[in-house]
Design a protein around this motif. Structure first.
Motif, PDB file in Angstrom:
ATOM      1  N   LEU A   1       0.989  -1.140  -0.066  1.00 46.86           N
ATOM      2  CA  LEU A   1       0.005  -0.131   0.019  1.00 46.86           C
ATOM      3  C   LEU A   1       0.926   1.282  -0.004  1.00 46.86           C
ATOM      4  O   LEU A   1       0.361   2.235  -0.619  1.00 46.86           O
ATOM      5  CB  LEU A   1      -0.968   0.049   1.265  1.00 46.86           C
ATOM      6  N   ILE A   2       1.996   1.360   0.832  1.00 48.17           N
ATOM      7  CA  ILE A   2       2.761   2.296   0.774  1.00 48.17           C
ATOM      8  C   ILE A   2       3.496   2.735  -0.462  1.00 48.17           C
ATOM      9  O   ILE A   2       3.590   3.639  -1.132  1.00 48.17           O
ATOM     10  CB  ILE A   2       3.793   2.183   1.957  1.00 48.17           C
ATOM     11  N   ALA A   3       3.988   1.452  -1.343  1.00 45.02           N
ATOM     12  CA  ALA A   3       4.574   1.575  -2.295  1.00 45.02           C
ATOM     13  C   ALA A   3       3.522   2.139  -3.561  1.00 45.02           C
ATOM     14  O   ALA A   3       3.814   2.937  -4.164  1.00 45.02           O
ATOM     15  CB  ALA A   3       5.191   0.283  -2.827  1.00 45.02           C
ATOM     16  N   PHE A   4       2.162   1.667  -3.594  1.00 46.59           N
ATOM     17  CA  PHE A   4       1.355   1.922  -4.319  1.00 46.59           C
ATOM     18  C   PHE A   4       1.131   3.614  -4.228  1.00 46.59           C
ATOM     19  O   PHE A   4       1.040   4.235  -5.343  1.00 46.59           O
ATOM     20  CB  PHE A   4       0.149   1.196  -4.048  1.00 46.59           C
ATOM     21  N   THR A   5       0.926   3.946  -3.037  1.00 46.68           N
ATOM     22  CA  THR A   5       0.656   5.083  -2.673  1.00 46.68           C
ATOM     23  C   THR A   5       2.032   6.290  -3.058  1.00 46.68           C
ATOM     24  O   THR A   5       1.532   7.423  -3.754  1.00 46.68           O
ATOM     25  CB  THR A   5       0.600   5.664  -1.090  1.00 46.68           C
ATOM     26  N   GLN A   6       2.997   5.797  -2.876  1.00 51.82           N
ATOM     27  CA  GLN A   6       4.019   6.685  -3.633  1.00 51.82           C
ATOM     28  C   GLN A   6       4.228   6.848  -5.084  1.00 51.82           C
ATOM     29  O   GLN A   6       4.386   7.950  -5.599  1.00 51.82           O
ATOM     30  CB  GLN A   6       5.444   6.040  -2.966  1.00 51.82           C
ATOM     31  N   THR A   7       3.911   5.812  -5.662  1.00 52.32           N
ATOM     32  CA  THR A   7       3.747   5.682  -7.069  1.00 52.32           C
ATOM     33  C   THR A   7       2.734   6.559  -7.624  1.00 52.32           C
ATOM     34  O   THR A   7       2.929   7.337  -8.722  1.00 52.32           O
ATOM     35  CB  THR A   7       3.439   4.270  -7.498  1.00 52.32           C
ATOM     36  N   VAL A   8       1.410   6.529  -6.923  1.00 52.49           N
ATOM     37  CA  VAL A   8       0.345   7.440  -7.343  1.00 52.49           C
ATOM     38  C   VAL A   8       0.673   8.955  -7.199  1.00 52.49           C
ATOM     39  O   VAL A   8       0.415   9.810  -8.024  1.00 52.49           O
ATOM     40  CB  VAL A   8      -1.062   7.019  -6.831  1.00 52.49           C
ATOM     41  N   GLU A   9       1.155   9.295  -6.004  1.00 51.98           N
ATOM     42  CA  GLU A   9       1.535  10.646  -5.621  1.00 51.98           C
ATOM     43  C   GLU A   9       2.433  11.235  -6.726  1.00 51.98           C
ATOM     44  O   GLU A   9       2.562  12.260  -6.992  1.00 51.98           O
ATOM     45  CB  GLU A   9       2.294  10.647  -4.373  1.00 51.98           C
ATOM     46  N   GLU A  10       3.542  10.387  -7.333  1.00 52.28           N
ATOM     47  CA  GLU A  10       4.455  10.894  -8.344  1.00 52.28           C
ATOM     48  C   GLU A  10       3.510  11.267  -9.512  1.00 52.28           C
ATOM     49  O   GLU A  10       4.230  12.159  -9.916  1.00 52.28           O
ATOM     50  CB  GLU A  10       5.502   9.721  -8.675  1.00 52.28           C
ATOM     51  N   GLU A  11       2.576  10.559  -9.803  1.00 52.03           N
ATOM     52  CA  GLU A  11       1.905  10.835 -10.959  1.00 52.03           C
ATOM     53  C   GLU A  11       1.069  12.148 -10.760  1.00 52.03           C
ATOM     54  O   GLU A  11       0.895  13.098 -11.520  1.00 52.03           O
ATOM     55  CB  GLU A  11       1.062   9.863 -11.634  1.00 52.03           C
TER      56      GLU A  11
ATOM     57  N   GLY B   1       1.121  14.490  -8.292  1.00 46.84           N
ATOM     58  CA  GLY B   1       1.566  15.790  -7.651  1.00 46.84           C
ATOM     59  C   GLY B   1       0.663  16.514  -6.607  1.00 46.84           C
ATOM     60  O   GLY B   1       0.063  15.803  -5.941  1.00 46.84           O
ATOM     61  N   ARG B   2       1.350  17.624  -6.308  1.00 47.94           N
ATOM     62  CA  ARG B   2       0.720  18.269  -5.182  1.00 47.94           C
ATOM     63  C   ARG B   2      -0.199  19.118  -5.522  1.00 47.94           C
ATOM     64  O   ARG B   2      -1.018  19.591  -4.643  1.00 47.94           O
ATOM     65  CB  ARG B   2       2.032  19.031  -4.578  1.00 47.94           C
TER      66      ARG B   2
END
Length: 407
Positions: free
Chosen positions: A290-300, A302-303
């Motif tokens: 879940l953490i890895a998935f979240t980081q991947t989506v956050e990179e796409e 953005g803020r």
């Protein structure tokens, strides 16, 4: 008390030409505040900064009391209360820095006192007389006041507090004040009467600025704890992104400033067969996934876009778009990133795929409940159609299914 001793005590204290009553009042205030802070630390001993500020106030009070009991010519005796004042300045700064992770108060304080002592010895050898202690004190204060803003600008998370520039500003003001007094002492070498006047000015300025720093530091600690409480209330503890409450709270804030012509998209994301990951590899592996998935989506994402966890393996993205194709393009990039990551995983592992349902609505007549219903319906169709695919609903409420995307 013997009246003659009172007169003698007053005459000794007046040799430095500052107001005895004011100094005694300041010392009493500092010691009282120090005592009042101790119960707060005893209730929660993890808050080291409270103990440091309590110790700083106690040393400030003792240092001020010591100044009232020395003569202008007793340089060695004068060094003791000035050393206490320097230690108080250092401990108050160390307490502030400990809020940002620099937890070395004793080392920092000892370094500041050593710097003051070296300056005191050098100034004494330079025939500055009784002003050596004051000039070296100003030098130590300048060093502390310059270092603290430098550290804060490099390490502090200023977004956690409002009016964050007040902290470094007060330290820089203190540095400039101490520098002005030190330069005047060293270059002008004023007469004894004016030395006393400048000493009084130094004491007053130091007390006011020290009090301002303590007040700002207490306010800063309250702001930081409120920030962390808000973060606990509105963020998911595992992934760090918005939880359901925080996610919809931010959507409401975005919609308050929305124009009728704006177009918004809601992406409902569900990780396919996530229960099997927990069953095969354990919940710890599921948390890592879940953490890895979240980081991947956050990179796409953005803020600029909102991203939150709305359920166990359910996530959502809310953003302003130009058209439906913009939303499906973002969903496609998210799905593609996960597919690429799955192909790079070692054999025997379980690659993650996602099903995404998209709903798009304009700002005019926006209805969040209808958008959520549309995105849920689109997600249901994506999962029913074989998963690992994207289904989008446009503003006209007509389904616009994307082609099935093979992992």
């Amino acid at each position: 008390m013997n009246p003659h001793r009172v007169v003698e005590f007053w005459e000794r204290s007046s040799a430095l030409h500052y107001n005895l009553t004011a100094v005694l009042a300041w010392a009493a205030d500092c010691i009282l505040l120090s005592v009042l802070l101790l119960p707060l630390w005893l209730r929660n001993r993890d808050r080291l900064f409270i103990l440091l500020w309590s110790a700083a106030l106690a040393l400030m009070g003792l240092g001020l009391l010591g100044l009232t009991y020395v003569t202008a010519n007793a340089r060695l005796l004068l060094a003791l209360p000035v050393a206490a004042l320097v230690s108080a300045e250092a401990l108050s700064a160390a307490g502030l820095l400990s809020l940002y992770g620099k937890d070395r108060p004793l080392r920092f304080t000892a370094l500041c006192v050593c710097l003051w002592f070296v300056a005191f010895v050098l100034f004494s050898l330079s025939a500055l007389g009784p002003v050596a202690a004051v000039a070296s004190y100003c030098l130590a204060v300048i060093a502390i006041a310059v270092y603290v803003p430098h550290f804060l600008f490099r390490h502090a998370a200023f977004e956690e507090v409002r009016f964050h520039l007040a902290i470094p500003a007060i330290f820089l003001l203190e540095a400039l004040s101490a520098l002005a007094v030190a330069v005047f002492y060293v270059l002008e070498k004023p007469a004894v009467l004016h030395q006393g006047t400048l000493t009084s000015i130094t004491l007053v300025a130091g007390f006011v600025l020290f009090s301002a720093k303590v007040c700002l530091a207490v306010w800063l600690s309250i702001e930081k704890y409120e920030f962390h409480l808000r973060k606990l209330a509105f963020h998911d503890p595992l992934t760090g992104i918005f939880n359901r409450r925080g996610f919809f709270e931010r959507i409401g804030e975005r919609l308050k400033t929305a124009a009728p012509s704006d177009l918004f998209a809601y992406l409902a994301i569900d990780i396919d067969h996530f229960k099997s990951v927990n069953d095969r590899f354990g919940h710890s592996a599921g948390d890592v996934a879940l953490i890895a998935f979240t980081q991947t989506v956050e990179e796409e994402v953005g803020r600029t876009h909102l991203f939150g966890r709305t359920g166990g393996e359910e996530f959502a993205v809310f953003l302003k778009v130009d058209n439906v194709r913009t939303a499906t393009g973002l969903a496609e990039r998210i799905r593609g990133r996960l597919a690429d990551a799955g192909q790079r995983q070692a054999a025997g592992s379980s690659p993650l795929t996602v099903s995404i349902g998209i709903a798009v609505q304009p700002g005019a007549g926006f209805n969040l409940e209808r958008m959520l219903s549309q995105s849920d319906q689109a997600l249901y169709e994506a999962k029913n159609g074989g998963r690992d695919r994207i289904i989008a609903y446009g503003p006209e409420e007509t389904p616009a299914p994307a082609d099935r995307l093979q992992a």
